[in-house]
Design a protein around this motif. Structure first.
Motif, short mmCIF file in Angstrom:
data_model
loop_
_atom_site.label_atom_id
_atom_site.label_comp_id
_atom_site.label_asym_id
_atom_site.label_seq_id
_atom_site.Cartn_x
_atom_site.Cartn_y
_atom_site.Cartn_z
N GLU A 6 0.82 -1.19 0.07
CA GLU A 6 -0.15 0.11 -0.01
C GLU A 6 0.77 1.31 -0.01
OE1 GLU A 6 -2.62 -0.19 3.19
OE2 GLU A 6 -3.83 -1.80 2.55
N GLU A 7 1.96 1.05 0.32
CA GLU A 7 2.96 2.29 0.87
C GLU A 7 3.58 2.58 -0.64
OE1 GLU A 7 2.19 0.57 4.50
OE2 GLU A 7 3.03 -0.12 2.58
N MET A 8 3.73 1.84 -1.73
CA MET A 8 4.33 1.92 -2.75
C MET A 8 3.17 2.45 -3.82
SD MET A 8 6.68 -1.61 -2.89
CE MET A 8 7.32 -0.96 -4.56
N VAL A 9 1.87 2.47 -3.77
CA VAL A 9 0.96 2.91 -4.69
C VAL A 9 1.07 4.34 -4.74
CG1 VAL A 9 -1.43 3.25 -5.06
CG2 VAL A 9 -0.70 1.18 -3.98
N MET A 10 1.24 5.01 -6.01
CA MET A 10 1.56 6.29 -6.42
C MET A 10 0.31 7.10 -6.65
SD MET A 10 5.03 6.05 -8.70
CE MET A 10 5.03 7.75 -8.70
N GLU A 11 -0.07 8.11 -5.94
CA GLU A 11 -1.19 9.07 -6.22
C GLU A 11 -0.58 10.41 -6.21
OE1 GLU A 11 -3.86 8.46 -3.18
OE2 GLU A 11 -4.44 6.63 -3.62
N VAL A 12 -1.42 10.98 -7.17
CA VAL A 12 -1.11 12.52 -7.40
C VAL A 12 -1.68 13.43 -6.05
CG1 VAL A 12 -1.55 14.68 -8.85
CG2 VAL A 12 -1.34 12.35 -9.77
N PRO A 13 -0.78 14.18 -5.28
CA PRO A 13 -1.07 14.87 -4.33
C PRO A 13 -2.30 15.84 -4.69
CG PRO A 13 0.84 15.75 -5.00
CD PRO A 13 0.61 14.55 -5.97
N VAL B 184 0.75 24.54 -10.14
CA VAL B 184 2.17 24.02 -9.58
C VAL B 184 2.66 22.74 -10.28
CG1 VAL B 184 2.76 22.96 -7.35
CG2 VAL B 184 0.94 24.75 -7.25
N MET B 185 3.69 22.84 -10.61
CA MET B 185 4.34 21.62 -11.53
C MET B 185 5.34 20.77 -10.60
SD MET B 185 7.47 20.74 -13.05
CE MET B 185 8.17 19.69 -14.49
N ARG B 186 5.16 19.51 -10.81
CA ARG B 186 6.14 18.55 -10.29
C ARG B 186 6.29 17.58 -11.22
NH1 ARG B 186 4.17 13.79 -8.16
NH2 ARG B 186 1.95 13.24 -8.39
N LYS B 187 7.66 16.81 -11.13
CA LYS B 187 8.05 15.75 -11.95
C LYS B 187 7.68 14.41 -11.32
CE LYS B 187 12.22 13.50 -13.84
NZ LYS B 187 13.73 13.64 -14.01
N ASP B 188 7.16 13.44 -12.06
CA ASP B 188 7.12 11.83 -11.39
C ASP B 188 7.07 10.90 -12.38
OD1 ASP B 188 6.45 10.24 -9.32
OD2 ASP B 188 4.90 11.26 -8.57
N SER B 189 7.25 9.75 -12.08
CA SER B 189 7.52 8.70 -13.09
C SER B 189 6.63 7.47 -12.55
CB SER B 189 8.78 8.41 -13.48
OG SER B 189 9.67 7.88 -12.26
N ILE B 190 6.53 6.76 -13.44
CA ILE B 190 5.72 5.45 -13.20
C ILE B 190 5.68 4.72 -14.71
CG2 ILE B 190 3.40 6.06 -13.95
CD1 ILE B 190 2.33 4.35 -11.50
N ASN B 191 5.81 3.25 -14.37
CA ASN B 191 6.08 2.42 -15.15
C ASN B 191 7.12 2.78 -16.37
OD1 ASN B 191 4.01 1.18 -14.23
ND2 ASN B 191 2.42 1.99 -15.67
N ASP B 192 8.23 3.39 -15.93
CA ASP B 192 9.27 4.10 -16.56
C ASP B 192 8.98 5.03 -17.45
OD1 ASP B 192 11.26 2.11 -15.52
OD2 ASP B 192 10.73 0.50 -16.92
N VAL B 193 7.64 5.49 -17.26
CA VAL B 193 7.25 6.93 -18.20
C VAL B 193 7.50 8.02 -17.20
CG1 VAL B 193 5.52 7.84 -19.08
CG2 VAL B 193 5.65 5.32 -19.47
#
Length: 287
Positions: free
Chosen positions: A66-73, A84-93
């Motif tokens: 559950e701690e590894m599930v990524m969500e947009v704040p 407000v801009m931020r950088k993130d990645s998931i599935n190598d994208v």
């Protein structure tokens, strides 16, 4: 009966069996090989134990905790219009995620000037046909329908500055925008109700999307060239419930973060005829 005689010569031991014609000696190379193999096995075991102990337990398992599930704040809970801009990645994208807070939307056939400090974000919206350079698909501006077509079933409807994203070839939402003097355009649906929508668009390119999570609206861009499916899957896995494609590649737009403006894409001297934009501005700045 055999007799065994022990011979000591120069400090070395040798056993000779009397009463036989052959002499049996220890082969030193054989024992050196055995010792070398044992040494290698010991070194490998030590390295394995060291590496295994350095990996946190949650990274060993392939299951996602559950701690590894990524969500947009969520966006900031205040009344100030902002991006407000931020950088993130998931599935190598790798994604650039722009949160649009307390802004209103509209469509425009002209690129807003950066001197207009009420404008916060500008991107190209609907595609342009290659054959006649007209807008591709249903397009409504201030209640007036400028083009028709339903090849792309995804849509963005804007009434009183509020955005609705959907996926339907029905005219119901389009007619509602015409009645309320709103805006409407069609694009590829990427994610609807949390599910990835399969599209026929092939190849890889820098991708852009208008996306929603809960009551918050975002613009999401891929930093690298991605297939449309990989981009859509990344949006869904990131937690966006709805997402509509925007003109990608190097198409030009710009955004304002704080007091600074930033170019997005490449600005060309002669843009396509009927180039159109979705514009996000401070509320009540254009009505």
């Amino acid at each position: 009966m055999r007799f065994i005689r022990e011979i000591r010569d120069n400090g070395e031991d040798e056993i000779e069996v009397l009463g036989t014609t052959s002499k049996r000696k220890h082969d030193p190379w054989k024992w050196l090989l055995v010792l070398a193999i044992l040494a290698i096995l010991i070194v490998v075991a030590i390295l394995y134990i060291k590496e295994d102990s350095s990996i946190p337990e949650e990274e060993i398992s392939e299951e996602v905790s559950e701690e590894m599930v990524m969500e947009v704040p969520p966006l900031a809970n205040d009344s100030l219009p902002s991006v407000v801009m931020r950088k993130d990645s998931i599935n190598d994208v790798v994604l650039d995620i722009y949160a649009l807070h307390d802004l209103e939307a509209r469509l425009s056939l002209s690129l807003p000037e950066k001197t207009d400090t009420t404008v916060r974000f500008v991107l190209q919206a609907a595609d342009i046909r290659k054959d006649n350079k007209q807008i591709l698909g249903d397009f409504v501006l201030d209640g007036e329908q400028l083009s028709r077509g339903k090849r792309k079933t995804g849509y963005c409807a804007i009434v009183d500055g509020k955005v609705t994203l959907g996926n339907s070839d029905s005219d119901e939402m389009k007619d509602h925008c015409i009645e309320r003097r709103g805006d409407f355009f069609r694009q590829y649906p990427l994610v609807m109700d949390g599910e990835v929508i399969i599209n026929a668009l092939k190849g890889k390119a820098n991708r852009r999307a208008l996306a929603r999570q809960g009551g918050d609206l975002y613009v999401v861009m891929s930093r690298n060239r991605e297939s449309l499916y990989d981009f859509s899957e990344a949006l869904a896995d990131m937690g966006f419930t709805d997402a509509l494609y925007l003109v990608g590649g190097t198409s030009y737009g710009w955004c304002r973060i704080g007091s600074e403006t930033y170019d997005l894409g490449v600005r060309k001297g002669n843009p396509f005829p009927n180039a159109n934009y979705i514009v996000f501005s401070d509320k009540r700045s254009f009505r």
